[in-house]
Design an enzyme around this catalytic site. Sequence first.
Site, PDB file in Angstrom:
ATOM      1  N   GLU A   1      -9.298   3.629  -2.373  1.00  0.00           N
ATOM      2  CA  GLU A   1      -8.044   3.539  -3.118  1.00  0.00           C
ATOM      3  C   GLU A   1      -8.242   2.828  -4.461  1.00  0.00           C
ATOM      4  O   GLU A   1      -9.212   2.111  -4.648  1.00  0.00           O
ATOM      5  CB  GLU A   1      -7.005   2.734  -2.311  1.00  0.00           C
ATOM      6  CG  GLU A   1      -6.857   3.181  -0.867  1.00  0.00           C
ATOM      7  CD  GLU A   1      -5.644   2.592  -0.164  1.00  0.00           C
ATOM      8  OE1 GLU A   1      -4.831   1.915  -0.838  1.00  0.00           O
ATOM      9  OE2 GLU A   1      -5.513   2.816   1.050  1.00  0.00           O
TER      10      GLU A   1
ATOM     11  N   GLN B   1      -3.985   1.667  15.196  1.00  0.00           N
ATOM     12  CA  GLN B   1      -2.894   2.134  14.326  1.00  0.00           C
ATOM     13  C   GLN B   1      -2.035   3.202  14.999  1.00  0.00           C
ATOM     14  O   GLN B   1      -0.802   3.149  14.958  1.00  0.00           O
ATOM     15  CB  GLN B   1      -3.503   2.679  13.024  1.00  0.00           C
ATOM     16  CG  GLN B   1      -2.484   3.128  11.988  1.00  0.00           C
ATOM     17  CD  GLN B   1      -3.149   3.810  10.775  1.00  0.00           C
ATOM     18  OE1 GLN B   1      -4.371   3.771  10.612  1.00  0.00           O
ATOM     19  NE2 GLN B   1      -2.338   4.422   9.936  1.00  0.00           N
TER      20      GLN B   1
ATOM     21  N   HIS C   1      -3.996  13.722   1.129  1.00  0.00           N
ATOM     22  CA  HIS C   1      -4.200  12.748   2.196  1.00  0.00           C
ATOM     23  C   HIS C   1      -3.019  12.765   3.179  1.00  0.00           C
ATOM     24  O   HIS C   1      -3.214  12.840   4.401  1.00  0.00           O
ATOM     25  CB  HIS C   1      -4.382  11.347   1.616  1.00  0.00           C
ATOM     26  CG  HIS C   1      -4.386  10.261   2.652  1.00  0.00           C
ATOM     27  ND1 HIS C   1      -5.395  10.119   3.573  1.00  0.00           N
ATOM     28  CD2 HIS C   1      -3.489   9.274   2.940  1.00  0.00           C
ATOM     29  CE1 HIS C   1      -5.131   9.090   4.368  1.00  0.00           C
ATOM     30  NE2 HIS C   1      -3.975   8.559   4.011  1.00  0.00           N
TER      31      HIS C   1
ATOM     32  N   ASP D   1      -9.340  -0.038   2.069  1.00  0.00           N
ATOM     33  CA  ASP D   1      -8.328  -0.395   3.059  1.00  0.00           C
ATOM     34  C   ASP D   1      -8.863  -0.021   4.450  1.00  0.00           C
ATOM     35  O   ASP D   1      -8.515   1.006   5.019  1.00  0.00           O
ATOM     36  CB  ASP D   1      -7.047   0.373   2.726  1.00  0.00           C
ATOM     37  CG  ASP D   1      -5.926   0.058   3.694  1.00  0.00           C
ATOM     38  OD1 ASP D   1      -5.939  -1.028   4.284  1.00  0.00           O
ATOM     39  OD2 ASP D   1      -5.052   0.929   3.867  1.00  0.00           O
TER      40      ASP D   1
ATOM     41  N   LYS E   1      -4.558  -2.335  10.244  1.00  0.00           N
ATOM     42  CA  LYS E   1      -4.932  -2.498   8.838  1.00  0.00           C
ATOM     43  C   LYS E   1      -5.147  -3.954   8.452  1.00  0.00           C
ATOM     44  O   LYS E   1      -5.850  -4.229   7.469  1.00  0.00           O
ATOM     45  CB  LYS E   1      -3.804  -1.976   7.938  1.00  0.00           C
ATOM     46  CG  LYS E   1      -3.406  -0.541   8.164  1.00  0.00           C
ATOM     47  CD  LYS E   1      -4.307   0.389   7.405  1.00  0.00           C
ATOM     48  CE  LYS E   1      -3.702   1.790   7.316  1.00  0.00           C
ATOM     49  NZ  LYS E   1      -4.512   2.631   6.426  1.00  0.00           N
TER      50      LYS E   1
ATOM     51  N   ARG F   1      -8.160   3.315  13.550  1.00  0.00           N
ATOM     52  CA  ARG F   1      -7.237   4.436  13.762  1.00  0.00           C
ATOM     53  C   ARG F   1      -6.609   4.453  15.146  1.00  0.00           C
ATOM     54  O   ARG F   1      -5.477   4.918  15.300  1.00  0.00           O
ATOM     55  CB  ARG F   1      -7.957   5.758  13.508  1.00  0.00           C
ATOM     56  CG  ARG F   1      -8.506   5.932  12.108  1.00  0.00           C
ATOM     57  CD  ARG F   1      -7.423   5.860  11.054  1.00  0.00           C
ATOM     58  NE  ARG F   1      -7.995   6.058   9.716  1.00  0.00           N
ATOM     59  CZ  ARG F   1      -7.299   5.894   8.599  1.00  0.00           C
ATOM     60  NH1 ARG F   1      -6.023   5.523   8.640  1.00  0.00           N
ATOM     61  NH2 ARG F   1      -7.868   6.080   7.428  1.00  0.00           N
TER      62      ARG F   1
ATOM     63  N   GLU G   1     -10.189  11.989   7.747  1.00  0.00           N
ATOM     64  CA  GLU G   1     -10.025  13.300   7.120  1.00  0.00           C
ATOM     65  C   GLU G   1     -11.355  14.052   7.027  1.00  0.00           C
ATOM     66  O   GLU G   1     -11.426  15.248   7.307  1.00  0.00           O
ATOM     67  CB  GLU G   1      -9.448  13.154   5.718  1.00  0.00           C
ATOM     68  CG  GLU G   1      -8.038  12.618   5.680  1.00  0.00           C
ATOM     69  CD  GLU G   1      -7.655  12.219   4.257  1.00  0.00           C
ATOM     70  OE1 GLU G   1      -7.192  13.076   3.510  1.00  0.00           O
ATOM     71  OE2 GLU G   1      -7.852  11.032   3.906  1.00  0.00           O
TER      72      GLU G   1
ATOM     73  N   THR H   1      -8.974  -6.072   3.995  1.00  0.00           N
ATOM     74  CA  THR H   1      -8.824  -5.130   2.890  1.00  0.00           C
ATOM     75  C   THR H   1      -9.733  -5.651   1.780  1.00  0.00           C
ATOM     76  O   THR H   1      -9.536  -6.770   1.310  1.00  0.00           O
ATOM     77  CB  THR H   1      -7.365  -5.095   2.381  1.00  0.00           C
ATOM     78  OG1 THR H   1      -6.497  -4.843   3.487  1.00  0.00           O
ATOM     79  CG2 THR H   1      -7.171  -4.034   1.317  1.00  0.00           C
TER      80      THR H   1
ATOM     81  N   ASP I   1       0.846  -1.181   0.000  1.00  0.00           N
ATOM     82  CA  ASP I   1       0.000   0.000   0.000  1.00  0.00           C
ATOM     83  C   ASP I   1       0.891   1.243   0.000  1.00  0.00           C
ATOM     84  O   ASP I   1       1.787   1.368   0.834  1.00  0.00           O
ATOM     85  CB  ASP I   1      -0.895  -0.021   1.248  1.00  0.00           C
ATOM     86  CG  ASP I   1      -2.094   0.900   1.094  1.00  0.00           C
ATOM     87  OD1 ASP I   1      -2.409   1.288  -0.048  1.00  0.00           O
ATOM     88  OD2 ASP I   1      -2.715   1.236   2.116  1.00  0.00           O
TER      89      ASP I   1
ATOM     90  N   GLU J   1     -10.685   3.557   3.653  1.00  0.00           N
ATOM     91  CA  GLU J   1      -9.799   4.316   2.778  1.00  0.00           C
ATOM     92  C   GLU J   1     -10.132   3.933   1.346  1.00  0.00           C
ATOM     93  O   GLU J   1     -10.058   2.755   0.981  1.00  0.00           O
ATOM     94  CB  GLU J   1      -8.321   4.022   3.083  1.00  0.00           C
ATOM     95  CG  GLU J   1      -7.897   4.479   4.481  1.00  0.00           C
ATOM     96  CD  GLU J   1      -6.377   4.533   4.680  1.00  0.00           C
ATOM     97  OE1 GLU J   1      -5.658   3.765   4.013  1.00  0.00           O
ATOM     98  OE2 GLU J   1      -5.926   5.358   5.503  1.00  0.00           O
TER      99      GLU J   1
END
Lengths: 367, 367
Positions: B169, B206, B106, B199, B219, B203, B322, B223, B99, B167
């Site tokens: 992607e 992480q 971002h 993904d 993570k 948080r 975000e 996925t 990744d 996420e």
Amino acid sequence: MSWGLDNLPYGVFSRQGEAPRVGVRYGDRVLDLAAALHDEVFAAPSLNPFMARGRSAWHDTRRLIRNKLSGDLAVTEPHLVPLEQVRLHMPFEVADYVDFYCSLEHASNVGRIFRPDAEPLKPNWRHLPVGYHGRAGTVVPSGTPVRRPHGQLRAGVYGPTAKLDVEAELGFVVGVPSELGSPAGAFEDHVFGVTLVNDWSARDIQAFEYVPLGPFLGKSFATSISPWVTPLEALPRVPGRTQDPEPIDYLRRKDDWGLDITLEVELNGEVISRPPYRDMYWTPDQMLAHLTVNGASLRTGDLFASGTVSGEAREERGSLIELTWNGTDPVKLRSGETRTFLQDGDAVTIRATAGDVSLGEVYGKVG
Amino acid sequence: MSWGLDNLPYGVFSRQGEAPRVGVRYGDRVLDLAAALHDEVFAAPSLNPFMARGRSAWHDTRRLIRNKLSGDLAVTEPHLVPLEQVRLHMPFEVADYVDFYCSLEHASNVGRIFRPDAEPLKPNWRHLPVGYHGRAGTVVPSGTPVRRPHGQLRAGVYGPTAKLDVEAELGFVVGVPSELGSPAGAFEDHVFGVTLVNDWSARDIQAFEYVPLGPFLGKSFATSISPWVTPLEALPRVPGRTQDPEPIDYLRRKDDWGLDITLEVELNGEVISRPPYRDMYWTPDQMLAHLTVNGASLRTGDLFASGTVSGEAREERGSLIELTWNGTDPVKLRSGETRTFLQDGDAVTIRATAGDVSLGEVYGKVG
């Protein structure tokens, strides 16, 4: 005899012109298991199908092999192939490769080297076994030449790494998968055995790239493993090192999974370090519990390594960055030469033993 | 017609009671390729054998399929299976999963959130596409339920994540391997096509674990990828975004690999973001060049993802951390509800289109 009945590691071998298949090392010979046990699972070119069978099959097979080898050797003799007639291959297909960071001394040394003005250990280190995923596709068998990697050594500067290093580690090989969404079960229900790992590292590439997402190209060019996978059953277990603070519930040890194994790092024929696995802070059962506590599943062939094994004494450090303190204090070799990091043509062998049990060696030459 | 002759993505499907095999989506039907093209490579339960054939086979097959579909449909009709009669599977076997972190917006947003008093971008960010390896074994097909992961949320505190995130992607799927020890060749000689990636991220887990070795359990629990892999040939290419500083030689663009694709993130039926892939700072060819500059080899089935796609505007951000600024500024939904991070029962769909070409969607529900 070394490599005797208490040892019996598994590997994949071939004789000239024949297909690779599973064997067990006994003395200086390899027992051809498909032929000796009449079981097609050993005709596969990897240990994966056998490892997937699970713990009681592993146990029964080991007993069967011991019986064969301690019984009438005239029957078994035709299936024992001299080592010099075989080629050794990758012993298993790697599914996911994870590398941990379980040595307190290694993490402390690296912390002091990279961040001299800060606390060497990050706040998480004593609370969980820190780890990350490595590249499974570049895990290679012992003997594979290691090409010095190129990359960005610092901003805008491309070239061959000037800090090629080794890391002496143990790797744990998963046989039995686990379900997505639940933590794995008991360590010995999933983990088949142990391999030696040399986690080659390019320290300059790593130092520039690793914030904030961790090591990537500084590690992904090659990771060498030994040809023999030693079954857990062969390894004497000892209590793990005391942990402070006491770990959180899911990481609490239920059993003794300390392993009294001594590694040896040899550079161009000279032993430069003897890292003691016994002193590792985080034990393998804790690594497995952590790896799956979030519900991540295991697959047959998953490999998780301990991270560099380093003891307290200088001559127990498992990497050159520690042995030479990032190149500032070179290692002196008998030949009169010195080394900071690896030069082209250098050969590194990592060996390990647990009492009379040999885990064999992993070898690689730079060039 | 949507999903017309300019689209034709590949996937793996099965009809009830039949084995999974390769198909191409056309309108609301799936063309059974093994039957229509009389080629056994499409009878495999994954795209890997076909992807391994290489670029000219990909091109010729696409032309052949277009001919079949634009020719006498009476001949092809029996091999077109209505979508509602099929189940879609993982389209390919994932070898290694990487990744990246290619969106300037971002990376800047996350930097500001996690390190409010420091420069948001690390010194390496504009010099190379930062990336890391993820867990290949937990890449799951669209529709797989996502279990809320448990883990250590901060020192000594265990529980379910309170910050479950998505996420949005794009993922690039490798067809043709490369040799260990040398950088890969041209992008279009190795990369077969594009998939959508969600993904999923925890948080809190992480944030506690990620220093210094990067994201791991935050993570690795899941996925999700879309069932359809869109061939590169179907995607309109545009110049990449201007880069400052000009990248070092091995990362210099030789061709236009900007992709004019718009993603859409839908939460419980309501679109909450439309991230523009066009504005990504690092382009896919640069990711591939970086991934292999150290000599790391590629395997068929390698998946490398872009990292979260985020544009400049708030409504273009591809993750909840975000969109809600780490939960301090909740998203307001039409229903009157608000969201900081995902709640149990929430469903997320990520879609993407490139003009008339649809990349389909990846769906997952928390539960």
